[in-house]
Each structure stands twice: as structure tokens, then as C-alpha cells.
Design a protein around this motif. Structure first.
Motif, PDB file in Angstrom:
ATOM      1  N   PRO A  72       0.826  -1.215   0.000  1.00  0.00           N
ATOM      2  CA  PRO A  72       0.000   0.000   0.000  1.00  0.00           C
ATOM      3  C   PRO A  72       0.856   1.259   0.000  1.00  0.00           C
ATOM      4  CG  PRO A  72      -0.111  -1.100   2.130  1.00  0.00           C
ATOM      5  CD  PRO A  72       0.700  -1.977   1.224  1.00  0.00           C
ATOM      6  N   VAL A  73       0.355   2.264  -0.664  1.00  0.00           N
ATOM      7  CA  VAL A  73       1.040   3.557  -0.689  1.00  0.00           C
ATOM      8  C   VAL A  73       0.808   4.212   0.663  1.00  0.00           C
ATOM      9  CG1 VAL A  73       1.135   5.813  -1.788  1.00  0.00           C
ATOM     10  CG2 VAL A  73       0.682   3.765  -3.163  1.00  0.00           C
ATOM     11  N   LYS A  74       1.903   4.544   1.316  1.00  0.00           N
ATOM     12  CA  LYS A  74       1.776   5.189   2.621  1.00  0.00           C
ATOM     13  C   LYS A  74       1.514   6.670   2.424  1.00  0.00           C
ATOM     14  CE  LYS A  74       4.469   2.004   5.346  1.00  0.00           C
ATOM     15  NZ  LYS A  74       5.502   1.834   6.350  1.00  0.00           N
ATOM     16  N   SER A  75       0.511   7.130   3.082  1.00  0.00           N
ATOM     17  CA  SER A  75       0.242   8.561   3.035  1.00  0.00           C
ATOM     18  C   SER A  75      -0.125   9.008   4.443  1.00  0.00           C
ATOM     19  CB  SER A  75      -0.880   8.873   2.055  1.00  0.00           C
ATOM     20  OG  SER A  75      -2.081   8.284   2.489  1.00  0.00           O
ATOM     21  N   GLY A  76       0.190  10.182   4.734  1.00  0.00           N
ATOM     22  CA  GLY A  76      -0.106  10.721   6.056  1.00  0.00           C
ATOM     23  C   GLY A  76      -0.505  12.173   5.951  1.00  0.00           C
ATOM     24  N   PRO A  77      -0.788  12.737   7.066  1.00  0.00           N
ATOM     25  CA  PRO A  77      -1.164  14.163   7.055  1.00  0.00           C
ATOM     26  C   PRO A  77      -0.012  15.027   6.542  1.00  0.00           C
ATOM     27  CG  PRO A  77      -1.437  13.166   9.247  1.00  0.00           C
ATOM     28  CD  PRO A  77      -0.799  12.153   8.389  1.00  0.00           C
ATOM     29  N   ASP A  78      -0.363  16.173   5.987  1.00  0.00           N
ATOM     30  CA  ASP A  78       0.639  17.072   5.409  1.00  0.00           C
ATOM     31  C   ASP A  78       1.703  17.510   6.414  1.00  0.00           C
ATOM     32  OD1 ASP A  78      -0.616  16.948   2.989  1.00  0.00           O
ATOM     33  OD2 ASP A  78      -1.816  18.756   3.315  1.00  0.00           O
ATOM     34  N   TYR A  79       1.351  17.562   7.693  1.00  0.00           N
ATOM     35  CA  TYR A  79       2.333  18.073   8.650  1.00  0.00           C
ATOM     36  C   TYR A  79       3.470  17.092   8.895  1.00  0.00           C
ATOM     37  CZ  TYR A  79      -0.849  15.540  11.846  1.00  0.00           C
ATOM     38  OH  TYR A  79      -1.648  14.615  12.440  1.00  0.00           O
ATOM     39  N   PHE A  80       3.408  15.854   8.371  1.00  0.00           N
ATOM     40  CA  PHE A  80       4.538  14.931   8.474  1.00  0.00           C
ATOM     41  C   PHE A  80       5.454  15.034   7.266  1.00  0.00           C
ATOM     42  CE2 PHE A  80       1.743  12.331  11.349  1.00  0.00           C
ATOM     43  CZ  PHE A  80       2.512  12.556  12.485  1.00  0.00           C
ATOM     44  N   LEU A  81       5.109  15.856   6.283  1.00  0.00           N
ATOM     45  CA  LEU A  81       5.952  15.974   5.089  1.00  0.00           C
ATOM     46  C   LEU A  81       7.080  16.949   5.288  1.00  0.00           C
ATOM     47  CD1 LEU A  81       3.154  15.974   2.401  1.00  0.00           C
ATOM     48  CD2 LEU A  81       4.619  14.099   3.114  1.00  0.00           C
TER      49      LEU A  81
END
Length: 126
Positions: free
Chosen positions: A117-126
Motif C-alpha cells: 500500500p502507498v503510505k500517506s499521512g497528514p501534510d504536517y509529516f511531510l
């Protein structure tokens, strides 16, 4: 707050790490936390609390689910081929409106069709 580490002692620890055993009574758990308990303990607990079945997880069952103690306790394991090496099947317990239990057992997806799966998280972890 439900998001917390399991404590190293106390009732939450005991609920998490205790497992059934074939012998009657209480025993020391080889896990290093919790206890082992026999069918007599399950029958007593169910009678005191007006229950017919204890449904539990968090213990590997090669067959996906395991009924014990005259069907008064079930362990359900829902992770097929646990850690990619145990070779176990998994199951889900479906409780119908009539309170009858049906187990849906399944294997792991074949290796050649698995997708990471493509890992995605909230923008504040970028």
C-alpha cells in the motif's frame, strides 16, 4: 483516552496477555505477563456475569479460530500467515441476529498478487 501503551501490570495487562490452558485453575503465563486460566475459571466467570461465550483474540490459532471449554470460549485469529512465516489461516467471527456464530476462514493473498500500500499521512509529516 484509548490510544495508549498496554501497561506492564494491572487489569488491562491481564486482559491483554492472559490465555486459556487445558489444566483447571490459574497458572503463570509463559508470556511473562498475564495468567493462564482453565475451563473452570471460564465457566465460573460466565456464570457470574450471565455470559454464554467469551470471544477473544491476540493469540495465534493455526486453524483461524478455536472453541474451548464446551464452546464457552473462542479465540479468533484474523492475520493469515502471521509474520509471513507461520503458515496459519485466519478467520472472522460473524455473529448473526439470532446470536449464532459463523466463522469465515481465509488464507493469505498469494505473494504474486500482493501490493504494497502507498503510505500517506497528514501534510504536517511531510
Amino acid at each position: 483516552d484509548r490510544v495508549a501503551e498496554i501497561p506492564h501490570e494491572g487489569p488491562i495487562c491481564d486482559l491483554m496477555w492472559s490465555d486459556p490452558q487445558d489444566e483447571a485453575g490459574w497458572g503463570i503465563s509463559p508470556r511473562g505477563a498475564g495468567y493462564q486460566f482453565g475451563g473452570d475459571i471460564v465457566h465460573q466467570f460466565n456464570a457470574i456475569n450471565g455470559l454464554g461465550l467469551i470471544a477473544r483474540a491476540h493469540q495465534l490459532v493455526m486453524e483461524g479460530h478455536k472453541m474451548m471449554f464446551d464452546d464457552s470460549l473462542v479465540t479468533v485469529w484474523s492475520a493469515p500467515n502471521y509474520c509471513y512465516r507461520c503458515g496459519n489461516v485466519a478467520s472472522i467471527m460473524d455473529v448473526g441476529e439470532d446470536l449464532r456464530n459463523e466463522f469465515k476462514t481465509f488464507d493469505a493473498a498469494p505473494q504474486d498478487i500482493r501490493e504494497v500500500p502507498v503510505k500517506s499521512g497528514p501534510d504536517y509529516f511531510l
